[in-house]
Design a protein around this motif. Structure first.
Motif, PDB file in Angstrom:
ATOM      1  N   SER A   1      35.725  36.681  54.427  1.00  0.00           N
ATOM      2  CA  SER A   1      35.777  37.495  53.594  1.00  0.00           C
ATOM      3  C   SER A   1      36.097  37.069  52.034  1.00  0.00           C
ATOM      4  O   SER A   1      36.091  37.913  51.164  1.00  0.00           O
ATOM      5  CB  SER A   1      36.810  38.600  53.668  1.00  0.00           C
ATOM      6  OG  SER A   1      38.227  38.065  53.875  1.00  0.00           O
ATOM      7  N   PHE A   2      36.596  35.848  51.944  1.00  0.00           N
ATOM      8  CA  PHE A   2      36.847  35.092  50.341  1.00  0.00           C
ATOM      9  C   PHE A   2      35.730  34.482  50.200  1.00  0.00           C
ATOM     10  O   PHE A   2      36.003  33.630  49.277  1.00  0.00           O
ATOM     11  CB  PHE A   2      38.140  34.500  50.966  1.00  0.00           C
ATOM     12  CG  PHE A   2      39.356  35.140  51.219  1.00  0.00           C
ATOM     13  CD1 PHE A   2      39.829  36.137  50.287  1.00  0.00           C
ATOM     14  CD2 PHE A   2      39.746  34.942  52.527  1.00  0.00           C
ATOM     15  CE1 PHE A   2      41.138  36.618  50.517  1.00  0.00           C
ATOM     16  CE2 PHE A   2      40.976  35.628  52.772  1.00  0.00           C
ATOM     17  CZ  PHE A   2      41.746  36.685  51.836  1.00  0.00           C
TER      18      PHE A   2
ATOM     19  N   LEU B   1      39.606  36.599  45.649  1.00  0.00           N
ATOM     20  CA  LEU B   1      39.854  37.872  45.796  1.00  0.00           C
ATOM     21  C   LEU B   1      38.336  38.885  45.142  1.00  0.00           C
ATOM     22  O   LEU B   1      38.597  39.972  45.347  1.00  0.00           O
ATOM     23  CB  LEU B   1      40.995  38.424  45.423  1.00  0.00           C
ATOM     24  CG  LEU B   1      42.261  37.737  45.982  1.00  0.00           C
ATOM     25  CD1 LEU B   1      43.224  38.197  45.120  1.00  0.00           C
ATOM     26  CD2 LEU B   1      41.981  38.224  47.601  1.00  0.00           C
TER      27      LEU B   1
ATOM     28  N   ASN C   1      35.603  39.800  46.432  1.00  0.00           N
ATOM     29  CA  ASN C   1      35.132  40.534  47.170  1.00  0.00           C
ATOM     30  C   ASN C   1      35.756  42.034  47.516  1.00  0.00           C
ATOM     31  O   ASN C   1      35.469  42.798  47.446  1.00  0.00           O
ATOM     32  CB  ASN C   1      34.689  40.050  48.685  1.00  0.00           C
ATOM     33  CG  ASN C   1      33.670  39.279  48.654  1.00  0.00           C
ATOM     34  OD1 ASN C   1      32.715  39.261  47.959  1.00  0.00           O
ATOM     35  ND2 ASN C   1      33.712  38.022  49.609  1.00  0.00           N
ATOM     36  N   TYR C   2      37.246  41.611  47.445  1.00  0.00           N
ATOM     37  CA  TYR C   2      38.168  42.881  47.558  1.00  0.00           C
ATOM     38  C   TYR C   2      38.015  43.444  46.326  1.00  0.00           C
ATOM     39  O   TYR C   2      38.470  44.756  46.393  1.00  0.00           O
ATOM     40  CB  TYR C   2      39.422  42.254  47.988  1.00  0.00           C
ATOM     41  CG  TYR C   2      39.576  41.787  49.314  1.00  0.00           C
ATOM     42  CD1 TYR C   2      39.873  42.528  50.450  1.00  0.00           C
ATOM     43  CD2 TYR C   2      39.355  40.306  49.587  1.00  0.00           C
ATOM     44  CE1 TYR C   2      39.808  42.043  51.629  1.00  0.00           C
ATOM     45  CE2 TYR C   2      39.626  39.910  50.842  1.00  0.00           C
ATOM     46  CZ  TYR C   2      39.669  40.843  51.950  1.00  0.00           C
ATOM     47  OH  TYR C   2      39.500  40.288  53.105  1.00  0.00           O
TER      48      TYR C   2
ATOM     49  N   ARG D   1      35.518  43.931  44.388  1.00  0.00           N
ATOM     50  CA  ARG D   1      34.199  44.527  44.320  1.00  0.00           C
ATOM     51  C   ARG D   1      34.332  46.019  45.263  1.00  0.00           C
ATOM     52  O   ARG D   1      33.748  46.826  44.601  1.00  0.00           O
ATOM     53  CB  ARG D   1      33.299  43.537  44.688  1.00  0.00           C
ATOM     54  CG  ARG D   1      31.801  44.282  44.985  1.00  0.00           C
ATOM     55  CD  ARG D   1      30.988  43.288  45.571  1.00  0.00           C
ATOM     56  NE  ARG D   1      29.539  43.898  46.021  1.00  0.00           N
ATOM     57  CZ  ARG D   1      28.790  43.301  46.715  1.00  0.00           C
ATOM     58  NH1 ARG D   1      28.869  42.211  46.989  1.00  0.00           N
ATOM     59  NH2 ARG D   1      27.598  43.824  47.084  1.00  0.00           N
ATOM     60  N   LEU D   2      35.071  45.843  46.009  1.00  0.00           N
ATOM     61  CA  LEU D   2      35.051  47.130  46.801  1.00  0.00           C
ATOM     62  C   LEU D   2      35.656  48.495  45.946  1.00  0.00           C
ATOM     63  O   LEU D   2      34.747  49.465  46.040  1.00  0.00           O
ATOM     64  CB  LEU D   2      36.309  47.175  47.810  1.00  0.00           C
ATOM     65  CG  LEU D   2      36.264  46.053  49.038  1.00  0.00           C
ATOM     66  CD1 LEU D   2      37.500  46.187  49.740  1.00  0.00           C
ATOM     67  CD2 LEU D   2      34.957  46.797  49.875  1.00  0.00           C
TER      68      LEU D   2
ATOM     69  N   TYR E   1      30.864  39.744  51.950  1.00  0.00           N
ATOM     70  CA  TYR E   1      31.189  40.922  51.500  1.00  0.00           C
ATOM     71  C   TYR E   1      31.371  41.988  52.661  1.00  0.00           C
ATOM     72  O   TYR E   1      32.114  42.872  52.891  1.00  0.00           O
ATOM     73  CB  TYR E   1      30.178  41.713  50.654  1.00  0.00           C
ATOM     74  CG  TYR E   1      30.923  42.802  49.897  1.00  0.00           C
ATOM     75  CD1 TYR E   1      32.048  42.932  49.311  1.00  0.00           C
ATOM     76  CD2 TYR E   1      29.639  44.127  49.855  1.00  0.00           C
ATOM     77  CE1 TYR E   1      32.281  44.176  48.586  1.00  0.00           C
ATOM     78  CE2 TYR E   1      30.293  45.257  49.437  1.00  0.00           C
ATOM     79  CZ  TYR E   1      31.640  45.254  48.693  1.00  0.00           C
ATOM     80  OH  TYR E   1      32.004  46.393  48.087  1.00  0.00           O
TER      81      TYR E   1
ATOM     82  N   THR F   1      34.517  41.552  54.140  1.00  0.00           N
ATOM     83  CA  THR F   1      35.592  42.152  53.528  1.00  0.00           C
ATOM     84  C   THR F   1      35.573  43.548  54.088  1.00  0.00           C
ATOM     85  O   THR F   1      36.790  44.149  54.104  1.00  0.00           O
ATOM     86  CB  THR F   1      35.369  41.874  52.084  1.00  0.00           C
ATOM     87  OG1 THR F   1      35.017  40.599  51.639  1.00  0.00           O
ATOM     88  CG2 THR F   1      36.367  42.649  51.076  1.00  0.00           C
TER      89      THR F   1
ATOM     90  N   TYR G   1      37.178  44.229  57.257  1.00  0.00           N
ATOM     91  CA  TYR G   1      38.723  44.079  57.060  1.00  0.00           C
ATOM     92  C   TYR G   1      39.272  45.261  56.504  1.00  0.00           C
ATOM     93  O   TYR G   1      40.537  45.465  56.701  1.00  0.00           O
ATOM     94  CB  TYR G   1      38.997  42.570  56.631  1.00  0.00           C
ATOM     95  CG  TYR G   1      39.719  41.526  57.458  1.00  0.00           C
ATOM     96  CD1 TYR G   1      40.834  41.551  57.873  1.00  0.00           C
ATOM     97  CD2 TYR G   1      38.606  40.881  58.116  1.00  0.00           C
ATOM     98  CE1 TYR G   1      41.346  40.667  58.813  1.00  0.00           C
ATOM     99  CE2 TYR G   1      38.912  39.998  58.923  1.00  0.00           C
ATOM    100  CZ  TYR G   1      40.272  39.886  59.237  1.00  0.00           C
ATOM    101  OH  TYR G   1      40.700  38.749  60.406  1.00  0.00           O
ATOM    102  N   VAL G   2      38.689  45.957  56.038  1.00  0.00           N
ATOM    103  CA  VAL G   2      39.205  47.336  55.457  1.00  0.00           C
ATOM    104  C   VAL G   2      39.453  48.261  56.650  1.00  0.00           C
ATOM    105  O   VAL G   2      40.523  48.884  56.550  1.00  0.00           O
ATOM    106  CB  VAL G   2      38.132  48.166  54.402  1.00  0.00           C
ATOM    107  CG1 VAL G   2      38.668  49.518  54.137  1.00  0.00           C
ATOM    108  CG2 VAL G   2      37.748  47.277  53.102  1.00  0.00           C
TER     109      VAL G   2
END
Length: 304
Positions: free
Chosen positions: A51-52, A65, A67-68, A70-71, A277, A280, A283-284
């Motif tokens: 995810s990183f 971070l 990708n996070y 980008r959410l 991604y 990522t 993991y949400v």
């Protein structure tokens, strides 16, 4: 000295006996530990590291971070998250209430053919996910039985295009999930009701308690741990919903029924592959499961 030596030998012998008695047990659980570590914890750790990262195929590089971050600017993810929460907030409470209603009804000692009704309500949850989703797709089609039934009752003047309307498509998905999983939760409640002391209801009747009062002051409190359990597993299942979306609406119309799990699938296999991604976004779901489970424990008052 002899006493000290004999004590040491006795202690050594006891340790040896302990190992002899327990090493077989350790051998048995070793296979399970290795399997769980290899197929459960290792993929979780790899997905977290992934995810990183960002890139296509095996050409991945660490992006921190990004990708996070980008959410929050991804409209498709926001749509998928919103849809999933709509399913969660509507379907789970409705399913829990229906499961409670059916379990209390089918626990009545005076009811005939209880076995038949219990089996009939439970059967949907053992049917194939794909098969039942395809059936629902045809049932709610323009020429499907649902439209024909509503036309015969004069509730609608023309067939509804259930799967092409954003609101009706969501309703179709919610109905499908509820139909499949209500019986599954009902079985848990039925099992718990079998262990409730009948004398409690008899005493309540003598005191003049109505059926509704018995339900809210005896049945619900006694089923509280099971309600909490079914709420959590239903929440987890709804957050991971995929098969129904894929086979009934394919996420459409537009992204009106897209779920988080289907978005992960699209990121991995339908769009240009972006496994970093996708990890990522996955993991949400993990974070949501943990947070919502803690909230449910707190609301239920279970601090253990």
């Amino acid at each position: 000295m002899e006493s000290s030596s004999s004590s040491y030998k006795g202690h050594k012998k006891s340790i040896g006996n302990w190992y002899k008695k327990n090493y077989i047990g350790w051998l048995f659980i070793l296979i399970a530990v290795v399997g769980i570590s290899l197929f459960y914890f290792y993929p979780m750790i790899r997905a977290l590291l992934l995810s990183f990262q960002s890139g296509m195929g095996s050409n991945l590089e660490y992006v921190g971070l990004d990708n996070y971050i980008r959410l929050f600017s991804d409209p498709t993810f926001i749509a998928a998250l919103t849809n999933t929460f709509i399913y969660l907030l509507i379907q789970v409470p409705v399913m829990i209430i229906l499961a409670l209603f059916f379990s209390v009804l089918l626990n009545d000692a005076t009811l005939k053919f209880k076995g038949f009704f219990r089996t009939a309500i439970f059967l949907p949850c053992v049917t194939s996910l794909v098969a039942y989703a395809v059936i629902f797709k045809y049932l709610f089609g323009v020429d499907g039985l649902i439209n024909q039934f509503l036309l015969d009752l004069s509730l609608i003047s023309q067939p509804l295009n259930w799967l092409a309307d954003p609101v009706l498509a969501k309703i179709t998905i919610i109905i499908a999930i509820t139909w499949r999983w209500t019986g599954y939760n009902m079985i848990f409640y039925l099992s718990a009701l079998q262990n409730v002391d009948k004398s409690m209801y008899e005493a309540a009747k003598i005191d003049g308690a109505t059926s509704f009062q018995q339900f809210f002051y005896i049945t619900v409190p006694m089923l509280k741990p099971i309600i909490l359990f079914t709420s959590i597993i239903s929440t987890i299942g709804t957050l991971q919903i995929f098969d129904e979306i894929m086979n009934i609406t394919n996420g459409g119309p537009g992204n009106a029924t897209l779920s988080i799990s289907m978005y992960i699938y699209n990121l991995s296999f339908e769009y240009s592959p972006d496994f970093g991604y996708a990890a990522t976004v996955s993991y949400v779901i993990v974070i949501l499961v943990v947070v919502l489970s803690l909230i449910q424990f707190k609301v239920a008052g279970d601090d253990k």
